[in-house]
Design a protein around this motif. Structure first.
Motif, short mmCIF file in Angstrom:
data_model
loop_
_atom_site.label_atom_id
_atom_site.label_comp_id
_atom_site.label_asym_id
_atom_site.label_seq_id
_atom_site.Cartn_x
_atom_site.Cartn_y
_atom_site.Cartn_z
N PRO A 195 -14.20 3.64 5.49
CA PRO A 195 -13.30 4.31 4.54
C PRO A 195 -14.04 5.38 3.75
CG PRO A 195 -13.08 1.92 4.42
CD PRO A 195 -14.27 2.19 5.28
N LEU B 87 -4.40 -3.92 5.70
CA LEU B 87 -5.10 -3.93 4.42
C LEU B 87 -5.29 -5.35 3.92
CD1 LEU B 87 -6.03 -1.25 3.14
CD2 LEU B 87 -4.05 -0.90 4.61
N GLU C 219 -5.82 4.66 6.44
CA GLU C 219 -6.20 3.59 7.36
C GLU C 219 -5.90 3.97 8.80
OE1 GLU C 219 -8.45 1.56 5.93
OE2 GLU C 219 -7.47 -0.10 6.94
N CYS D 125 -2.33 5.64 1.43
CA CYS D 125 -3.30 4.61 1.79
C CYS D 125 -3.16 4.23 3.26
CB CYS D 125 -3.09 3.39 0.90
SG CYS D 125 -4.17 1.99 1.25
N PRO E 120 0.84 -1.21 0.00
CA PRO E 120 0.00 0.00 0.00
C PRO E 120 0.87 1.25 0.00
CG PRO E 120 -0.71 -1.56 1.69
CD PRO E 120 0.60 -2.05 1.19
N THR E 121 0.35 2.31 -0.58
CA THR E 121 1.07 3.58 -0.59
C THR E 121 1.04 4.22 0.80
OG1 THR E 121 -0.90 4.86 -1.14
CG2 THR E 121 0.38 3.94 -2.98
N SER F 119 -10.51 7.35 0.78
CA SER F 119 -10.75 5.91 0.85
C SER F 119 -9.52 5.14 0.40
CB SER F 119 -11.94 5.55 -0.03
OG SER F 119 -12.10 4.15 -0.09
N CYS F 120 -9.25 4.04 1.08
CA CYS F 120 -8.16 3.15 0.68
C CYS F 120 -8.80 1.78 0.45
CB CYS F 120 -7.09 3.10 1.76
SG CYS F 120 -5.67 2.09 1.31
N ASP F 121 -9.07 1.45 -0.77
CA ASP F 121 -9.79 0.23 -1.11
C ASP F 121 -8.86 -0.98 -0.98
OD1 ASP F 121 -11.39 -1.75 -2.09
OD2 ASP F 121 -11.43 -1.01 -4.15
#
Length: 441
Positions: free
Chosen positions: A155, A324, A142, A138, A134-135, A162-164
């Motif tokens: 999220p 995640l 979270e 992101c 994840p970046t 939002s971090c999907d």
């Protein structure tokens, strides 16, 4: 949760190197030694051998630098193949120690501690977040989402973008491709599968019905996230009540956590602490003991530490990428709402509403509607062993029972391990002798 090699793993890797340095044949049918590139055992002349890597991948730790270990990425997943000296890789054990959110390095460390590599050729397939992490943005989103015990948000709320997590979900086709591609250069063959917790789902989904399985504390084969959370919350609260031993201050907290109303702000940390310590009986006892003495510094530290573990947090509130993967793996496999499937638990409510401990589990996951077409595993004709622990509050009997029902030929060995995912007792004995042990469960 550390992503860097531990001292214990370094020692185990050094010991393994001494045992495996003869694996690279000098007869010319094996690839030249190279960091992370050597193929253990003979390679068939018509095999397609991938080019050597520049060096071992960061996700594999010390073990990937050993000459008998092949670390590679296939179908977007990290794979590690460890072979015995001279092996032709025709008796490989596929091992998945679960998660979601367990790193390859954590898996290798546990297997090295068990000395599994000495008697077996082992293939490990990891999770997508280690190859495509994840970046920072992101992870920040979270961290903001779970920043307040009393206000875990969905999220895309005001806490941040939002971090999907769906991009890191478990995809059976990718997992199967990773297994096939990792073994293709040596024409290796998987003859048994070992899956712990959610690893049981992945191994069973990846292997055909003729391959025997050893499933330890298996996660539910199917169902809804709401039903899973309800079953786990109920088991956690029941076990915690037993450990309270009638102490009013402790039982008072548990009464609020199990009540059909919204949690009070001061109870969120206690609820998350119970979730974070649930897999380990000793930690759960420590957490329950702290519930009745929450004003002391030691008790507060215990609850905060375990609450952080439940949400993969560290330091001042940053989150590990494992969170995640945990959300993606769980939400991507179990439907968020709807009627239970034929193999889902039936003794718990399918939806938990917005109250109590189960609702907090739902909030951490924030699964939403879940997959539109829930995945499935065909259990007809499956054979091998399912081993469970007494007082397992992560996968209580209602969640594991479907593995051995219907057309399944899997045999249940209840109470064969000390705790959820603990590789001891009957579980350790069966593991050390796979695949032969799986025909006499």
């Amino acid at each position: 949760m550390a992503r860097h090699p531990s001292n214990r793993l370094a020692v185990a890797a050094a010991a393994l190197l001494l045992a495996l340095t003869t694996a690279c044949s000098s007869s010319g049918d094996a690839r030249p030694p190279g960091p992370g590139a050597a193929t253990p055992g003979p390679v068939a002349g018509d095999a397609t051998v991938p080019p050597p890597q520049a060096g071992p991948p960061a996700w594999g730790g010390e073990l990937c630098s050993q000459p008998a270990v092949t670390c590679a990425e296939h179908a977007g997943l990290p794979t590690v193949l460890v072979a015995r000296p001279g092996s032709r890789l025709d008796d490989v054990v596929l091992v998945d120690l679960g998660g979601p959110g367990t790193s390859v390095e954590q898996t290798l460390e546990r297997l090295a501690d068990l000395d599994l590599f000495a008697g077996h050729d082992v293939l490990v397939v990891g999770e997508a977040w280690e190859v495509t992490p994840p970046t920072d943005a992101c992870l920040s989103a979270e961290a903001a989402r779970v920043a307040s015990w009393a206000a875990i948000t969905a999220p895309g709320s005001s806490t941040g973008a939002s971090c999907d997590p769906s991009r890191w979900r478990f995809v059976p086709a990718d997992y199967r491709a990773a297994v096939a591609d990792a073994l293709a250069p040596s024409h290796g063959r998987v003859t048994s599968g070992v899956g712990v917790s959610f690893g049981a789902v992945r191994v069973a989904a990846a292997l055909t019905a003729d391959v025997p399985l050893l499933l330890l504390s298996p996660a539910p084969v199917a169902g809804s996230s709401g039903a899973v959370d309800a079953a786990r919350a109920d088991a956690v609260l029941q076990r915690a009540r037993a450990l309270c031993a009638g102490r009013p201050a402790c039982t008072g907290v548990l009464d609020r956590l199990g009540a059909g109303r919204s949690l009070e702000a001061r109870d969120y940390e206690a609820a998350l602490a119970l979730v974070g310590s649930a897999p380990d009986p000793d930690l759960l006892r420590e957490t329950v003991a702290a519930l009745g003495a929450r004003t002391g510094t030691g008790s507060a530290d215990t609850l905060t530490r375990q609450a952080y573990a439940a949400t993969f947090r560290y330091g001042d509130g940053a989150v590990l990428p494992n969170l995640l993967s945990y959300r993606a793996g769980t939400c991507g496999w179990y439907s968020g709402t709807g009627a239970p499937s034929p193999t889902s638990p039936t003794s718990e409510a399918d939806a938990t509403g917005d109250t109590g401990l189960a609702a907090l589990l739902d909030a951490v996951l924030s699964c939403g509607a879940g997959p539109t077409t829930p995945p499935a595993i065909d259990l007809v004709g499956r054979r091998g062993c399912v081993v469970t622990a007494r007082d397992d509050v992560v996968t209580p009997p209602a969640l594991t029972r479907p593995w051995t029902s219907g057309g399944s030929a899997l045999v249940l060995r209840a109470g064969g391990m000390s705790a959820h995912g603990a590789l001891d007792g009957t579980a350790a004995s069966l593991l050390s002798r796979v695949p032969a042990s799986l025909s006499a469960c």
